[in-house]
Design an enzyme around this catalytic site. Structure first.
Site, short mmCIF file in Angstrom:
data_model
loop_
_atom_site.label_atom_id
_atom_site.label_comp_id
_atom_site.label_asym_id
_atom_site.label_seq_id
_atom_site.Cartn_x
_atom_site.Cartn_y
_atom_site.Cartn_z
N ASP A 173 0.82 -1.21 0.00
CA ASP A 173 0.00 0.00 0.00
C ASP A 173 0.86 1.27 0.00
O ASP A 173 1.94 1.29 0.58
CB ASP A 173 -0.87 -0.05 1.27
N GLU A 292 -3.83 -0.38 -8.10
CA GLU A 292 -4.68 0.71 -7.60
C GLU A 292 -3.88 1.99 -7.60
O GLU A 292 -2.68 1.99 -7.33
CB GLU A 292 -5.14 0.38 -6.17
#
Ligand code: ZN
Length: 521
Positions: A173, A292
């Site tokens: 992330d 993402e």
């Protein structure tokens, strides 16, 4: 039968000490029986086999021997839960390997201690949501001094412990550098979230038109792989009509100024994310991964027109996006509920969801998504089939409940330490807490510690943002981390059930129950 053999081993090996056998981990493969045990604070893999069968190659053991069982003997190998053994185990049991999610709705379940995963697994059972059991930002890994490999290994061991076969993903992330990708790829991560915030021109909304125009002319057009005039023509022609659920039509089109502002604001970020995507494409070859892009850590909410610009550019660069983390209206502060106008949030979400359905589909990713209970009904209504909700610090806070309940003095010591480190640690987070609203832990009786610090928004934020200081304090983390770990493992079932109950409140509010679990009522 396998359980009997495993118990036979425990009786032999654990004579005189307390050994925990994780029954759900027991599995037979290649004529060997594999399972996990805990000896004190250390979890270990046990492989049982008859003397005529060889232990699968590649495992390293710290102890080998045999014990009497029935009329014969069974051989055993006790192996440490290290990276080498995790890698070997992943080769034999694919269910402990992360996998790509694609467009399935998902929940990100970060865990800063590397211990909460069994609770996460129990929370997702019965719901149509894919768990991202390993989810850790580079910032979190730096602060807790864990590597991508350690994060993934901890999750693999936990999945093995629970015997969970439902599949999970691993999200690296908030990646901000190309080298971040390499470490996560080497560890086996399947999802990559690119944080573009260092490349966004936050002043773009404020430039007067002449400066804006100069900045637009000055964009790196070769890296944008487009001729400037063609680019302008392309966007001037764009006219999108969104059909709102109430029947209203909303038109999106770029005036020259809108286009210049969006391009100046985001083009460097888009070039950066495209570079990261191409690097991943090269690394994965024809393998699949989830991609993402996040722009959630910015000051201003993303407008529908900016969203349209971003996705149009990613399409132009042929970047396949699975999720986009926009900056929504209102405030998504850590550890507490949403702060903002719910109607405004719903209205903007409708537009963002229509854009992502029309131009993807790709998922709407909601970061800092834990404890935002007031917006979950809206997310459920508008986006549950295309939602990626990320939670992280909330599992850590739930684990501190166990510390408050079972070792109140350790908890008090920790709160005092957190208050000392709060001003420094809060700098990279959006938190509005006022530490003066927090009582002195010495004045709070044992049975009220949880309520005073973990049910109180100010206490939650202070404990949330200081995790890095707490988990690395003292040589090798002895000051708090190892003591916290001991309390959690001494109360392991309560810890997992506490985490599971809290995460389940999120999942139940945002996602759909699976047909099988509905059938059971
Ligand atoms: Zn984020």
């Amino acid at each position: 039968m396998d359980v009997q053999v495993a118990r036979g081993f425990i009786e032999f090996y654990g004579a005189g000490k307390t050994i925990i056998l994780y029954e759900s981990s027991i599995v037979r493969r290649r004529n060997c029986i594999f399972f996990l045990i805990r000896d004190g604070l250390n979890k270990k893999l046990v492989i049982l086999h008859s003397s005529s069968v060889k232990v699968p190659e590649g495992f390293v053991s710290e102890e080998e021997g045999c014990f009497p069982y029935g009329r014969g003997k069974i051989s055993y190998a006790v192996c440490p839960c290290n990276n080498r053994n995790a890698s070997q185990l992943r080769k034999i049991f694919p269910y402990i390997r992360p996998q790509p999610i694609g467009l399935k709705p998902a929940i990100g379940l970060g865990d800063r201690l590397g211990l909460a995963t069994p609770g996460h697994i129990r929370a997702v059972k019965g719901f149509k949501v894919f768990p991202v059991l390993a989810q850790q930002s580079i910032r979190e890994m730096e602060r807790t001094r864990r590597s991508p490999q350690e994060v993934l290994d901890d999750v693999s061991w936990a999945v093995f412990q629970e015997g969970y076969r439902g599949g999970f993903a691993a999200d690296a992330d908030h990646l901000k550098k190309e080298s971040d990708i390499d470490a996560a790829f080497a560890a086996g991560f399947t999802m990559y979230t690119i944080d573009c915030s260092d490349y966004i021109d936050f002043e773009a909304d404020k430039y007067d038109f002449n400066i804006l125009k100069l900045k637009f002319m000055d964009l790196p057009w070769d890296e944008m792989e487009c001729d400037r005039n063609r680019f302008i023509r392309l966007y001037k022609r764009k006219r999108i009509v969104l059909h709102m659920p109430n029947g209203e039509l909303r038109e999106l089109r770029f005036s020259e100024e809108d286009l210049f502002r969006a391009a100046v604001k985001f083009s460097h970020a888009i070039i950066f994310a495209t570079g990261m995507y191409r690097r991943l494409r090269r690394l994965f070859g024809c393998g699949r991964f989830d991609f993402e892009v996040s722009i959630d850590e910015t000051e201003e909410p993303t407008t529908p027109l900016e969203h349209l610009f971003l996705i149009s550019e990613f399409k132009r660069f042929r970047v396949k996006i699975h999720g986009l983390a926009l900056r929504f209206t209102g405030r998504f502060e850590k550890a507490i509920d949403y702060i903002g106008d719910l109607r405004e949030f719903e209205d903007s979400l409708i537009e963002h969801v229509s854009i992502s359905r029309r131009f993807g589909p790709y998922k709407i990713s909601v970061h800092s998504g834990s404890d935002k209970f007031s917006i979950y009904p809206i997310l459920n209504k508008l986006a549950s089939s295309m939602l990626h909700l990320k939670t992280s610090g909330t599992s850590y806070l739930e684990s501190l409940r166990i510390v408050a309940r079972h070792d109140p003095n350790l908890f008090r010591e920790m709160v005092k330490f957190c208050l000392e480190h709060f001003q420094e640690d809060r700098k990279s987070y959006y938190v509005s807490v006022d530490p003066s609203l927090i009582p002195s832990p010495d004045n709070v009786p044992d049975e009220e510690l949880e309520k005073a610090f973990l049910d109180n928004p100010s206490g939650r934020q202070v404990l949330h943002v200081t995790y890095g200081s707490v988990l690395t304090a003292g040589d090798g983390g002895w000051l708090f981390r190892d003591r916290i770990k001991r309390v959690l493992l001494d109360n392991e079932e309560e810890f997992y059930e506490t985490v599971a109950a809290h995460i389940k409140k999120h999942i139940g509010a945002c996602f759909i129950q699976s047909a099988a679990s509905l059938g059971r009522g």
